[in-house]
Design an enzyme around this catalytic site. Structure first.
Site, PDB file in Angstrom:
ATOM      1  N   GLY A 164     -77.498  27.220 -16.503  1.00  0.00           N
ATOM      2  CA  GLY A 164     -76.479  28.233 -16.748  1.00  0.00           C
ATOM      3  C   GLY A 164     -76.509  29.243 -15.616  1.00  0.00           C
ATOM      4  O   GLY A 164     -77.535  29.408 -14.949  1.00  0.00           O
ATOM      5  N   GLN A 196     -74.975  37.117 -11.231  1.00  0.00           N
ATOM      6  CA  GLN A 196     -76.133  36.542 -10.538  1.00  0.00           C
ATOM      7  C   GLN A 196     -75.811  36.099  -9.116  1.00  0.00           C
ATOM      8  O   GLN A 196     -76.718  35.827  -8.331  1.00  0.00           O
ATOM      9  CB  GLN A 196     -76.691  35.343 -11.323  1.00  0.00           C
ATOM     10  CG  GLN A 196     -77.264  35.745 -12.675  1.00  0.00           C
ATOM     11  CD  GLN A 196     -77.825  34.541 -13.391  1.00  0.00           C
ATOM     12  OE1 GLN A 196     -77.121  33.843 -14.091  1.00  0.00           O
ATOM     13  NE2 GLN A 196     -79.112  34.266 -13.192  1.00  0.00           N
ATOM     14  N   CYS A 256     -85.084  32.292 -15.827  1.00  0.00           N
ATOM     15  CA  CYS A 256     -83.821  32.810 -15.297  1.00  0.00           C
ATOM     16  C   CYS A 256     -83.873  32.719 -13.779  1.00  0.00           C
ATOM     17  O   CYS A 256     -84.879  33.092 -13.164  1.00  0.00           O
ATOM     18  CB  CYS A 256     -83.654  34.264 -15.741  1.00  0.00           C
ATOM     19  SG  CYS A 256     -82.157  35.023 -15.101  1.00  0.00           S
ATOM     20  N   LEU A 257     -82.794  32.228 -13.180  1.00  0.00           N
ATOM     21  CA  LEU A 257     -82.766  32.095 -11.722  1.00  0.00           C
ATOM     22  C   LEU A 257     -82.882  33.454 -11.028  1.00  0.00           C
ATOM     23  O   LEU A 257     -83.258  33.529  -9.867  1.00  0.00           O
ATOM     24  CB  LEU A 257     -81.482  31.380 -11.279  1.00  0.00           C
ATOM     25  CG  LEU A 257     -81.372  29.906 -11.694  1.00  0.00           C
ATOM     26  CD1 LEU A 257     -80.012  29.340 -11.288  1.00  0.00           C
ATOM     27  CD2 LEU A 257     -82.496  29.070 -11.095  1.00  0.00           C
ATOM     28  N   HIS A 286     -77.981  33.710 -23.516  1.00  0.00           N
ATOM     29  CA  HIS A 286     -78.613  34.188 -22.280  1.00  0.00           C
ATOM     30  C   HIS A 286     -77.547  34.623 -21.264  1.00  0.00           C
ATOM     31  O   HIS A 286     -77.642  35.695 -20.662  1.00  0.00           O
ATOM     32  CB  HIS A 286     -79.489  33.056 -21.722  1.00  0.00           C
ATOM     33  CG  HIS A 286     -80.198  33.365 -20.445  1.00  0.00           C
ATOM     34  ND1 HIS A 286     -81.581  33.352 -20.336  1.00  0.00           N
ATOM     35  CD2 HIS A 286     -79.739  33.689 -19.206  1.00  0.00           C
ATOM     36  CE1 HIS A 286     -81.910  33.672 -19.091  1.00  0.00           C
ATOM     37  NE2 HIS A 286     -80.821  33.860 -18.377  1.00  0.00           N
ATOM     38  N   GLU A 287     -76.496  33.807 -21.121  1.00  0.00           N
ATOM     39  CA  GLU A 287     -75.445  34.120 -20.143  1.00  0.00           C
ATOM     40  C   GLU A 287     -74.577  35.300 -20.618  1.00  0.00           C
ATOM     41  O   GLU A 287     -74.149  36.124 -19.818  1.00  0.00           O
ATOM     42  CB  GLU A 287     -74.579  32.892 -19.865  1.00  0.00           C
ATOM     43  CG  GLU A 287     -75.335  31.668 -19.339  1.00  0.00           C
ATOM     44  CD  GLU A 287     -76.257  31.972 -18.175  1.00  0.00           C
ATOM     45  OE1 GLU A 287     -75.948  32.860 -17.359  1.00  0.00           O
ATOM     46  OE2 GLU A 287     -77.323  31.331 -18.072  1.00  0.00           O
ATOM     47  N   HIS A 311     -76.204  38.359 -19.557  1.00  0.00           N
ATOM     48  CA  HIS A 311     -75.992  38.673 -18.136  1.00  0.00           C
ATOM     49  C   HIS A 311     -74.704  39.471 -17.931  1.00  0.00           C
ATOM     50  O   HIS A 311     -74.658  40.380 -17.112  1.00  0.00           O
ATOM     51  CB  HIS A 311     -75.906  37.396 -17.297  1.00  0.00           C
ATOM     52  CG  HIS A 311     -77.242  36.894 -16.840  1.00  0.00           C
ATOM     53  ND1 HIS A 311     -78.104  37.645 -16.079  1.00  0.00           N
ATOM     54  CD2 HIS A 311     -77.853  35.696 -17.021  1.00  0.00           C
ATOM     55  CE1 HIS A 311     -79.192  36.936 -15.817  1.00  0.00           C
ATOM     56  NE2 HIS A 311     -79.077  35.754 -16.382  1.00  0.00           N
TER      57      HIS A 311
HETATM   58 ZN    ZN Z   1     -80.456  34.268 -16.363  1.00  0.00          ZN
END
Ligand code: ZN
Length: 166
Positions: A46, A51, A91-92, A133-134, A137
């Site tokens: 995701g 991000q 998480c990236l 999660h997204e 963000h």
């Molecule tokens: Zn993330």
């Protein structure tokens, strides 16, 4: 554009509430493509626009990591949630940080696709976790915010150490 560079904590974009998309023009579809390419390049499941430094309520999700199966969601609203789950999340934007986050086990989400068509997604399992999660963000929230304080402190120390080495 294609593959974009990732914003890593404590990048300020990660802490801002993203702006809703008001016109479904080519730039929304380009942004969705950039998100998909960047997500695959980093083997993510995701990725949200903040991000990659873009101020827009857009994210992509793809728990299977299979190409062509990506879900694109614009201006999402959570319209239903039930049950409880807690899976280990990464998480990236948070290198070397993992945490077991308590979330709803199943969710219903409403939004639009990249062309402006209304979209309803009902999900459980890993997709439900990725969607939450997204969504976070797009509100400037990160998984560490949802950890118990001692775990959060440990994660923040790890992030500071990573930033000092960079
Ligand atoms: Zn993330």
């Amino acid at each position: 554009m294609g593959i974009c560079s990732l914003c890593v904590a404590p990048h300020p974009t990660l802490r801002a509430v993203a702006r809703p998309v008001v016109a479904f023009a080519d730039d929304v579809r380009r942004l969705a493509r950039d998100l998909i390419e960047t997500m695959h390049a980093h083997e993510g499941i995701g990725l949200a626009a903040p991000q990659i430094g873009r101020d827009a309520q857009v994210f992509v999700a793809n728990p299977s990591q299979r190409r062509g199966r990506e879900l694109i969601v614009v201006n999402p609203i959570l319209s239903g949630a039930r049950g409880r789950t807690a899976v280990l999340e990464g998480c990236l934007s948070l290198p070397n940080v993992w945490g077991r986050v308590r979330r709803a086990a199943a969710v219903r989400l409403e939004g639009w696709d990249a062309t402006g068509k209304p979209l309803v997604v009902e999900a459980d399992g890993l997709l439900a976790v990725v969607l939450q999660h997204e969504l976070d963000h797009l509100q400037g929230r990160l998984l560490i915010d949802r950890l118990p304080w001692f775990e959060r402190r440990r994660a923040e120390a790890r992030l500071r150490a990573a930033a000092a080495c960079a």
